[in-house]
Design a protein around this motif. Structure first.
Motif, mmCIF file in Angstrom:
data_model
loop_
_atom_site.group_PDB
_atom_site.id
_atom_site.type_symbol
_atom_site.label_atom_id
_atom_site.label_comp_id
_atom_site.label_asym_id
_atom_site.label_seq_id
_atom_site.Cartn_x
_atom_site.Cartn_y
_atom_site.Cartn_z
ATOM 1 N N LEU A 122 -21.200 94.404 43.805
ATOM 2 C CA LEU A 122 -21.104 95.092 42.497
ATOM 3 C C LEU A 122 -21.866 96.341 42.815
ATOM 4 O O LEU A 122 -22.007 96.863 43.781
ATOM 5 C CB LEU A 122 -22.718 94.300 41.858
ATOM 6 N N GLU A 123 -21.543 97.167 41.607
ATOM 7 C CA GLU A 123 -21.803 98.390 41.669
ATOM 8 C C GLU A 123 -22.457 99.115 40.497
ATOM 9 O O GLU A 123 -22.069 98.646 39.391
ATOM 10 C CB GLU A 123 -20.660 99.366 41.930
ATOM 11 N N SER A 138 -15.528 82.386 41.621
ATOM 12 C CA SER A 138 -14.214 83.155 41.263
ATOM 13 C C SER A 138 -14.543 84.542 40.721
ATOM 14 O O SER A 138 -15.773 84.643 40.124
ATOM 15 C CB SER A 138 -13.452 82.376 40.149
ATOM 16 N N PHE A 139 -13.579 85.108 40.468
ATOM 17 C CA PHE A 139 -13.929 86.506 39.763
ATOM 18 C C PHE A 139 -14.532 86.579 38.397
ATOM 19 O O PHE A 139 -15.185 87.097 38.095
ATOM 20 C CB PHE A 139 -12.538 87.548 39.641
ATOM 21 N N GLU A 140 -14.057 85.545 37.744
ATOM 22 C CA GLU A 140 -14.467 85.469 36.400
ATOM 23 C C GLU A 140 -15.965 84.662 36.367
ATOM 24 O O GLU A 140 -16.492 85.245 35.491
ATOM 25 C CB GLU A 140 -13.573 84.175 35.614
ATOM 26 N N ASP A 141 -16.277 84.055 37.462
ATOM 27 C CA ASP A 141 -17.592 83.580 37.671
ATOM 28 C C ASP A 141 -18.648 84.601 37.923
ATOM 29 O O ASP A 141 -19.508 84.937 37.666
ATOM 30 C CB ASP A 141 -17.686 82.624 38.764
ATOM 31 N N ALA A 142 -18.053 85.509 38.617
ATOM 32 C CA ALA A 142 -18.777 86.863 39.158
ATOM 33 C C ALA A 142 -19.080 87.905 37.905
ATOM 34 O O ALA A 142 -20.044 88.098 37.707
ATOM 35 C CB ALA A 142 -17.951 87.501 40.032
ATOM 36 N N GLU A 143 -18.059 87.842 37.019
ATOM 37 C CA GLU A 143 -18.202 88.435 35.775
ATOM 38 C C GLU A 143 -19.288 87.790 34.915
ATOM 39 O O GLU A 143 -20.129 88.693 34.441
ATOM 40 C CB GLU A 143 -16.812 88.735 34.940
ATOM 41 N N MET A 144 -19.200 86.499 34.795
ATOM 42 C CA MET A 144 -20.249 85.777 33.662
ATOM 43 C C MET A 144 -21.668 85.919 34.636
ATOM 44 O O MET A 144 -22.633 86.210 33.980
ATOM 45 C CB MET A 144 -19.921 84.257 33.869
ATOM 46 N N ARG A 145 -21.772 85.896 35.742
ATOM 47 C CA ARG A 145 -23.052 86.135 36.502
ATOM 48 C C ARG A 145 -23.713 87.429 36.192
ATOM 49 O O ARG A 145 -24.846 87.583 35.930
ATOM 50 C CB ARG A 145 -22.942 85.936 38.018
ATOM 51 N N VAL A 146 -22.552 88.481 36.169
ATOM 52 C CA VAL A 146 -23.194 89.830 35.874
ATOM 53 C C VAL A 146 -23.533 90.041 34.497
ATOM 54 O O VAL A 146 -24.578 90.615 34.231
ATOM 55 C CB VAL A 146 -22.061 90.873 36.207
ATOM 56 N N ARG A 155 -27.343 91.077 32.948
ATOM 57 C CA ARG A 155 -27.753 92.160 32.104
ATOM 58 C C ARG A 155 -28.733 91.497 31.178
ATOM 59 O O ARG A 155 -29.541 92.396 30.358
ATOM 60 C CB ARG A 155 -26.365 92.614 31.673
ATOM 61 N N GLU A 156 -28.599 90.236 30.765
ATOM 62 C CA GLU A 156 -29.373 89.666 29.771
ATOM 63 C C GLU A 156 -30.844 89.305 30.488
ATOM 64 O O GLU A 156 -31.639 89.266 29.472
ATOM 65 C CB GLU A 156 -28.714 88.454 29.022
ATOM 66 N N SER A 157 -30.997 88.781 31.517
ATOM 67 C CA SER A 157 -32.489 88.311 32.177
ATOM 68 C C SER A 157 -32.754 88.587 33.326
ATOM 69 O O SER A 157 -33.656 88.016 33.770
ATOM 70 C CB SER A 157 -31.847 86.628 32.085
ATOM 71 N N LEU A 158 -32.257 89.504 34.122
ATOM 72 C CA LEU A 158 -32.360 90.048 35.361
ATOM 73 C C LEU A 158 -33.762 90.455 35.562
ATOM 74 O O LEU A 158 -34.367 91.520 34.466
ATOM 75 C CB LEU A 158 -31.618 90.828 36.020
#
Length: 79
Positions: A35-36, A52-60, A64-67
């Protein structure tokens, strides 16, 4: 960290090296993603494991919403 894409040079179906792949507690394969983010004037990086790449995007998106910061790390105990 700068992420360099070698997809044009290598077959993208090829599996990543072993250090970038692991299995979760259910035996499902996970991959390490870079991540950058920018915090002026610098660019910073982090790593996450995702399925997966899609899972990585969902995690990001979830980050954004709860970190939140939980605290400073002082030690790590291997499993």
């Amino acid at each position: 960290m700068n992420v360099i894409s070698f997809n044009k040079l290598r077959d993208i179906r090829e599996r990543p090296e072993a250090q970038f792949v692991r299995k979760d507690e259910h035996g499902q394969v996970m991959y390490l993603f870079a991540l950058e983010y920018e915090m002026r004037p610098s660019t910073w990086s982090a790593k996450i494991w995702a399925y997966s790449f899609e899972d990585a995007e969902m995690r990001v998106k979830a980050m954004r919403e709860s970190l939140v910061v939980c605290g400073q790390m002082h030690a790590s105990i291997g499993a």
